[in-house]
Design a protein around this motif. Structure first.
Motif, PDB file in Angstrom:
ATOM      1  N   THR A 219       0.829  -1.211   0.000  1.00 48.11           N
ATOM      2  CA  THR A 219       0.000   0.000   0.000  1.00 48.11           C
ATOM      3  C   THR A 219       0.860   1.255   0.000  1.00 48.11           C
ATOM      4  OG1 THR A 219      -1.758  -1.169   1.181  1.00 48.11           O
ATOM      5  CG2 THR A 219      -1.806   1.236   1.247  1.00 48.11           C
ATOM      6  N   ALA A 220       1.884   1.265   0.864  1.00 47.22           N
ATOM      7  CA  ALA A 220       2.762   2.434   0.949  1.00 47.22           C
ATOM      8  C   ALA A 220       3.509   2.665  -0.366  1.00 47.22           C
ATOM      9  CB  ALA A 220       3.744   2.261   2.101  1.00 47.22           C
ATOM     10  N   LEU A 221       4.036   1.595  -0.943  1.00 49.58           N
ATOM     11  CA  LEU A 221       4.755   1.726  -2.210  1.00 49.58           C
ATOM     12  C   LEU A 221       3.836   2.248  -3.307  1.00 49.58           C
ATOM     13  CD1 LEU A 221       6.840  -1.576  -2.115  1.00 49.58           C
ATOM     14  CD2 LEU A 221       7.764   0.755  -2.024  1.00 49.58           C
ATOM     15  N   TYR A 222       2.620   1.705  -3.365  1.00 48.78           N
ATOM     16  CA  TYR A 222       1.684   2.126  -4.398  1.00 48.78           C
ATOM     17  C   TYR A 222       1.360   3.610  -4.262  1.00 48.78           C
ATOM     18  CZ  TYR A 222      -2.455   2.293  -7.336  1.00 48.78           C
ATOM     19  OH  TYR A 222      -3.361   2.633  -8.301  1.00 48.78           O
ATOM     20  N   ARG A 223       1.119   4.058  -3.029  1.00 45.48           N
ATOM     21  CA  ARG A 223       0.762   5.460  -2.836  1.00 45.48           C
ATOM     22  C   ARG A 223       1.944   6.391  -3.061  1.00 45.48           C
ATOM     23  NH1 ARG A 223      -3.140   4.668   2.494  1.00 45.48           N
ATOM     24  NH2 ARG A 223      -4.881   3.742   1.354  1.00 45.48           N
ATOM     25  N   CYS A 224       3.159   5.835  -3.057  1.00 42.52           N
ATOM     26  CA  CYS A 224       4.346   6.630  -3.405  1.00 42.52           C
ATOM     27  C   CYS A 224       4.597   6.621  -4.911  1.00 42.52           C
ATOM     28  CB  CYS A 224       5.574   6.085  -2.678  1.00 42.52           C
ATOM     29  SG  CYS A 224       5.584   6.389  -0.897  1.00 42.52           S
ATOM     30  N   GLY A 225       3.670   6.028  -5.666  1.00 39.87           N
ATOM     31  CA  GLY A 225       3.840   5.967  -7.109  1.00 39.87           C
ATOM     32  C   GLY A 225       4.731   4.844  -7.573  1.00 39.87           C
ATOM     33  N   ARG A 226       4.950   3.831  -6.723  1.00 41.36           N
ATOM     34  CA  ARG A 226       5.856   2.723  -7.052  1.00 41.36           C
ATOM     35  C   ARG A 226       5.041   1.439  -7.204  1.00 41.36           C
ATOM     36  NH1 ARG A 226      10.387   3.223  -2.480  1.00 41.36           N
ATOM     37  NH2 ARG A 226      11.155   1.362  -3.553  1.00 41.36           N
ATOM     38  N   GLN A 227       4.191   1.414  -8.204  1.00 44.02           N
ATOM     39  CA  GLN A 227       3.327   0.246  -8.395  1.00 44.02           C
ATOM     40  C   GLN A 227       4.142  -0.998  -8.714  1.00 44.02           C
ATOM     41  OE1 GLN A 227       0.446   0.590 -11.522  1.00 44.02           O
ATOM     42  NE2 GLN A 227      -0.840  -1.026 -10.705  1.00 44.02           N
ATOM     43  N   ALA A 228       5.202  -0.844  -9.501  1.00 44.29           N
ATOM     44  CA  ALA A 228       6.036  -2.007  -9.815  1.00 44.29           C
ATOM     45  C   ALA A 228       6.642  -2.590  -8.546  1.00 44.29           C
ATOM     46  CB  ALA A 228       7.135  -1.603 -10.800  1.00 44.29           C
ATOM     47  N   GLY A 229       7.078  -1.709  -7.636  1.00 37.48           N
ATOM     48  CA  GLY A 229       7.630  -2.190  -6.366  1.00 37.48           C
ATOM     49  C   GLY A 229       6.588  -2.917  -5.534  1.00 37.48           C
ATOM     50  N   ALA A 230       5.352  -2.422  -5.560  1.00 36.31           N
ATOM     51  CA  ALA A 230       4.275  -3.076  -4.807  1.00 36.31           C
ATOM     52  C   ALA A 230       4.008  -4.468  -5.355  1.00 36.31           C
ATOM     53  CB  ALA A 230       3.017  -2.222  -4.861  1.00 36.31           C
ATOM     54  N   LEU A 231       3.977  -4.596  -6.672  1.00 40.24           N
ATOM     55  CA  LEU A 231       3.738  -5.905  -7.278  1.00 40.24           C
ATOM     56  C   LEU A 231       4.910  -6.857  -7.024  1.00 40.24           C
ATOM     57  CD1 LEU A 231       2.166  -4.727 -10.645  1.00 40.24           C
ATOM     58  CD2 LEU A 231       0.992  -5.858  -8.764  1.00 40.24           C
ATOM     59  N   HIS A 232       6.113  -6.309  -7.028  1.00 39.53           N
ATOM     60  CA  HIS A 232       7.291  -7.141  -6.739  1.00 39.53           C
ATOM     61  C   HIS A 232       7.250  -7.638  -5.293  1.00 39.53           C
ATOM     62  CE1 HIS A 232      11.341  -8.682  -6.949  1.00 39.53           C
ATOM     63  NE2 HIS A 232      11.662  -7.980  -5.879  1.00 39.53           N
ATOM     64  N   ALA A 233       6.821  -6.779  -4.369  1.00 39.65           N
ATOM     65  CA  ALA A 233       6.707  -7.194  -2.968  1.00 39.65           C
ATOM     66  C   ALA A 233       5.712  -8.337  -2.827  1.00 39.65           C
ATOM     67  CB  ALA A 233       6.282  -6.009  -2.100  1.00 39.65           C
ATOM     68  N   TYR A 234       4.621  -8.278  -3.579  1.00 33.71           N
ATOM     69  CA  TYR A 234       3.643  -9.376  -3.529  1.00 33.71           C
ATOM     70  C   TYR A 234       4.247 -10.661  -4.072  1.00 33.71           C
ATOM     71  CZ  TYR A 234      -0.307 -12.314  -4.745  1.00 33.71           C
ATOM     72  OH  TYR A 234      -1.158 -13.374  -4.871  1.00 33.71           O
ATOM     73  N   GLN A 235       4.917 -10.556  -5.228  1.00 35.53           N
ATOM     74  CA  GLN A 235       5.493 -11.748  -5.837  1.00 35.53           C
ATOM     75  C   GLN A 235       6.526 -12.384  -4.906  1.00 35.53           C
ATOM     76  OE1 GLN A 235       4.208 -12.732  -8.657  1.00 35.53           O
ATOM     77  NE2 GLN A 235       5.420 -14.582  -8.845  1.00 35.53           N
ATOM     78  N   GLU A 236       7.330 -11.554  -4.274  1.00 39.87           N
ATOM     79  CA  GLU A 236       8.327 -12.049  -3.326  1.00 39.87           C
ATOM     80  C   GLU A 236       7.640 -12.736  -2.144  1.00 39.87           C
ATOM     81  OE1 GLU A 236      12.234  -9.939  -1.708  1.00 39.87           O
ATOM     82  OE2 GLU A 236      10.430  -9.231  -0.686  1.00 39.87           O
ATOM     83  N   GLY A 237       6.571 -12.121  -1.624  1.00 41.03           N
ATOM     84  CA  GLY A 237       5.842 -12.725  -0.511  1.00 41.03           C
ATOM     85  C   GLY A 237       5.203 -14.043  -0.897  1.00 41.03           C
ATOM     86  N   ARG A 238       4.689 -14.104  -2.092  1.00 44.05           N
ATOM     87  CA  ARG A 238       4.068 -15.349  -2.555  1.00 44.05           C
ATOM     88  C   ARG A 238       5.094 -16.477  -2.597  1.00 44.05           C
ATOM     89  NH1 ARG A 238       0.939 -15.923  -8.381  1.00 44.05           N
ATOM     90  NH2 ARG A 238       0.239 -18.074  -8.127  1.00 44.05           N
ATOM     91  N   GLU A 239       6.306 -16.165  -3.074  1.00 44.63           N
ATOM     92  CA  GLU A 239       7.353 -17.182  -3.140  1.00 44.63           C
ATOM     93  C   GLU A 239       7.803 -17.606  -1.743  1.00 44.63           C
ATOM     94  OE1 GLU A 239      10.331 -15.322  -5.499  1.00 44.63           O
ATOM     95  OE2 GLU A 239       9.178 -15.444  -7.375  1.00 44.63           O
ATOM     96  N   VAL A 240       7.935 -16.639  -0.822  1.00 48.16           N
ATOM     97  CA  VAL A 240       8.360 -16.953   0.541  1.00 48.16           C
ATOM     98  C   VAL A 240       7.333 -17.840   1.234  1.00 48.16           C
ATOM     99  CG1 VAL A 240       8.736 -15.958   2.827  1.00 48.16           C
ATOM    100  CG2 VAL A 240       9.818 -14.919   0.839  1.00 48.16           C
ATOM    101  N   LEU A 241       6.052 -17.512   1.088  1.00 46.48           N
ATOM    102  CA  LEU A 241       4.995 -18.310   1.715  1.00 46.48           C
ATOM    103  C   LEU A 241       4.984 -19.734   1.167  1.00 46.48           C
ATOM    104  CD1 LEU A 241       2.143 -15.643   1.719  1.00 46.48           C
ATOM    105  CD2 LEU A 241       3.224 -16.621   3.746  1.00 46.48           C
ATOM    106  N   ALA A 242       5.203 -19.857  -0.140  1.00 48.56           N
ATOM    107  CA  ALA A 242       5.213 -21.191  -0.743  1.00 48.56           C
ATOM    108  C   ALA A 242       6.419 -22.003  -0.272  1.00 48.56           C
ATOM    109  CB  ALA A 242       5.217 -21.064  -2.262  1.00 48.56           C
ATOM    110  N   GLU A 243       7.590 -21.349  -0.210  1.00 53.92           N
ATOM    111  CA  GLU A 243       8.807 -22.064   0.161  1.00 53.92           C
ATOM    112  C   GLU A 243       8.845 -22.419   1.647  1.00 53.92           C
ATOM    113  OE1 GLU A 243      12.018 -19.612  -1.064  1.00 53.92           O
ATOM    114  OE2 GLU A 243      11.600 -19.825  -3.204  1.00 53.92           O
ATOM    115  N   GLU A 244       8.463 -21.476   2.518  1.00 54.83           N
ATOM    116  CA  GLU A 244       8.617 -21.689   3.955  1.00 54.83           C
ATOM    117  C   GLU A 244       7.410 -22.366   4.596  1.00 54.83           C
ATOM    118  OE1 GLU A 244      10.036 -18.466   6.228  1.00 54.83           O
ATOM    119  OE2 GLU A 244      11.531 -17.824   4.748  1.00 54.83           O
ATOM    120  N   LEU A 245       6.215 -22.074   4.096  1.00 55.00           N
ATOM    121  CA  LEU A 245       5.009 -22.603   4.734  1.00 55.00           C
ATOM    122  C   LEU A 245       4.197 -23.521   3.825  1.00 55.00           C
ATOM    123  CD1 LEU A 245       3.740 -19.359   6.524  1.00 55.00           C
ATOM    124  CD2 LEU A 245       5.238 -21.142   7.441  1.00 55.00           C
TER     125      LEU A 245
END
Length: 616
Positions: free
Chosen positions: A174-200
């Motif tokens: 949310t913070a990244l998106y509101r700072c105009g960094r939509q690509a960063g927000a989407l990258h944070a999601y993709q990274e989180g998705r991979e971490v959740l899959a790998e660790e949990l």
């Protein structure tokens, strides 16, 4: 060991802690033979250290610490955390942020640092969880206050430290998106998705997935409304109404239309004639062209000219069906401050339509409001929603050209220009991706037909896959048979958006549209349409003009006989041709698109044969 006994008694919050529990927290499952005597020794030491202001009393089956009026940090933390959470629930965001901040300031280093591992194992997870919950609530309050820029680095640190806490990651997005960094927000999601899959071994939860969808659809820009704070003795002041949807942080282009709409909504004081005319502005265009995005941006830009607030109502459901008029009036009246008792019958149904219309017009009279009516279906649907005075302005979006709305002015949105399209692509996917392969970027723009929704979907795919070069998605979009499927990311789904609009047409119309889409060349004349559809020329022309009015067909020029030439938007044509299609027809469409050239089309058109027939 005395630290552990003291910590256990304090954490009991005045309750008795049994000897057995103290033994377990001190030595686990292997206490010494003299464990009872040792506990007595630790209690004696604590009584001397704490002094007469604290009572450490023996109460069967253990001990109780009584310290009336004493300041215990964990108890104070929990009190402040409860107050801050309550303030957040009441939308008192400033109070919530301050109170939760004070609670978190009580943490000086790690909790339970000098106790046994047994006590830490039993109590620390709960303490850490309530601390993290307070932290997330404080960040939620600060995000609501628009402090996203200063929160970004803090959130990055916490997400790195706690990579599987989905709420923190959603807040970072949310913070990244509101700072105009939509690509960063989407990258944070993709990274989180991979971490959740790998660790949990799990997929993202509801909150994180919802934030991802909100990033894709541009629903994170608007901040929640804070409840007005009233001091004692101060008369209540009505807060401006704020129902407007969010504005995408990466909105691009449309400067000319934006400026004209703003000018017409805020006429100068010197223009006395305009002050007595209704301000009813209509934005029309094909599905996915960005009507709502432009309207929202305009509304927020001129909000200061409408001190009584901004009203919003959506006039169609997600499936394209028309929302019941009474429900729309109830939504608007509630936005204007009416209660359920004012607008509903005792049975919970909306009041009579004429009563709702009368109440709505009375509530809007004399108020400087801007009312956004999104995705209107017809003039008949709009009529009861238009204020009767000129104080309020109305901004309407619609696929249909509602020329019969009294006193309205219309702006027609076409697909974007090449430079605007590239700018939108770069704003989401990143400038470097465009610069690295401009030829592929132009190919993506062309494949998307310069339609903002399609461009946004393509850019979102790129942003979520930083390892993809631009040429990869250009190749994937090159095949017309799979292009619509490639332009689907979360809630951004070009096929669904266009097919929903098409399926609102009567069934006979839909069959004719599909026949035109499958069999016709890019440009379509009245004569050619009459042949393809088996209709009289006048009837065919009337049908084509109805499609133009519904923004499903566009006029692209005039032929040698002075008659209009028409064409489908490429993506709309693909969508219409794919409705209930057979595999053979899908292959035909792919060959039509892949083998077509302007020269071939012109040669076959001169012979009165469609290009689809020629390649068939």
């Amino acid at each position: 060991m005395a630290h552990t006994v003291l910590a256990a008694l304090l954490l009991a919050r005045g309750r008795v802690v049994s000897d057995g529990r103290l033994s377990e927290l001190l030595w686990g499952w292997n206490p010494p033979a003299t464990w009872n005597a040792q506990i007595y020794t630790y209690i004696s030491r604590l009584r001397k250290l704490l002094g007469p202001g604290v009572d450490l009393v023996r109460r069967q089956p253990g001990y109780q610490l009584v310290a009336a009026g004493a300041h215990v940090d964990v108890i104070e933390f929990e009190r402040l955390e409860r107050l801050g959470r309550r303030a957040l629930e009441e939308r008192q965001f400033t109070k919530a942020a301050e109170t939760l901040g004070k609670a978190l300031d009580l943490w000086q280093g790690p909790a339970l640092a000098n106790v046994t591992a047994h006590l830490a194992e039993a109590e620390l997870p709960q303490l850490e969880e309530i601390r993290m919950s307070a932290l997330e609530h404080r960040i939620e309050a600060e995000l609501a206050l628009g402090r996203h820029e200063r929160l970004t680095s803090e959130l990055m640190r916490y997400v790195s430290e706690f990579p599987v806490r989905e709420r923190l990651r959603a807040q970072l997005m949310t913070a990244l998106y509101r700072c105009g960094r939509q690509a960063g927000a989407l990258h944070a999601y993709q990274e989180g998705r991979e971490v959740l899959a790998e660790e949990l071994g799990v997929d993202p939860g509801v909150d994180l997935a919802a934030t991802y969808q909100a990033v894709l659809s541009g629903e994170l820009s608007t901040l929640p409304q804070q409840e007005p704070h009233l001091s004692s003795g101060t008369p209540p002041v009505a807060a401006p109404i704020a129902m407007m949807p969010v504005v995408s942080a990466d909105f691009t282009g449309r400067e000319q239309e934006f400026d004209e709409l703003c000018r017409r909504l805020t006429p100068s004081s010197a223009d006395r004639r305009a002050a007595f005319q209704p301000r009813r502005l209509l934005i029309t265009g094909m599905p996915g062209v960005g009507k709502t995005a432009l309207a929202g941006r305009v509304a927020h830009a001129v909000a200061g000219e409408f001190p009584d607030g901004l009203l919003y109502a959506r006039l169609r459901n997600d499936d394209g069906s028309v929302v019941d008029g009474d429900k729309i009036l109830v939504t608007l009246l509630r936005g204007l401050g009416d209660t359920s008792e004012d607008v509903l019958t005792p049975a919970g149904e909306p009041a009579r339509t004429d009563e709702l219309v009368h109440r709505y017009r009375a509530r809007t009279a004399g108020r400087r409001l801007l009312i956004l009516l999104d995705d209107a279906a017809s003039e008949l649907q709009l009529d009861p929603l238009l204020p009767t005075t000129t104080d309020a302005a109305v901004l309407v979006t619609s696929r249909n050209r509602l020329s019969a709305v009294p006193g309205s002015w219309t702006v027609v949105l076409d697909p974007m220009g090449a430079e605007e399209s590239l700018a939108l692509l770069a704003g989401i996917a990143g400038d470097s991706r465009i610069a690295a392969d401009p030829e592929a970027a132009h190919a993506v723009v062309d494949a998307c037909g310069r339609l903002p929704l399609a461009l946004r979907a393509a850019a979102a795919r790129l942003a979520a896959r930083p390892h993809w070069p631009m040429a990869r998605i250009a190749r994937r979009l090159a095949d017309p048979a799979s292009r619509l499927d490639e332009l689907r990311v979360g809630t951004l789904d070009i096929r669904r958006t266009l097919s929903t609009a098409l399926q609102q047409r009567p069934a006979p119309d839909l069959q004719l549209i599909r026949r035109l889409a499958v069999d016709s060349e890019r440009e379509l004349t009245m004569v050619r349409a009459a042949v393809l559809l088996g209709l009289l020329e006048d009837v065919a022309e009337e049908f084509l003009e109805r499609l133009v009015e519904a923004s499903l067909l566009e006029v692209c020029g005039i032929d040698a006989m002075g008659a209009p030439c028409y064409r489908f938007h490429p993506l709309l044509r693909l969508t219409a041709a794919s409705l209930d299609e057979s595999p053979a027809e899908r292959e035909l469409l792919r060959r039509v698109e892949a083998r077509r050239s302007p020269q071939d089309v012109g040669q076959w058109a001169q012979l009165g044969v469609s290009w689809a027939d020629a390649v068939g």
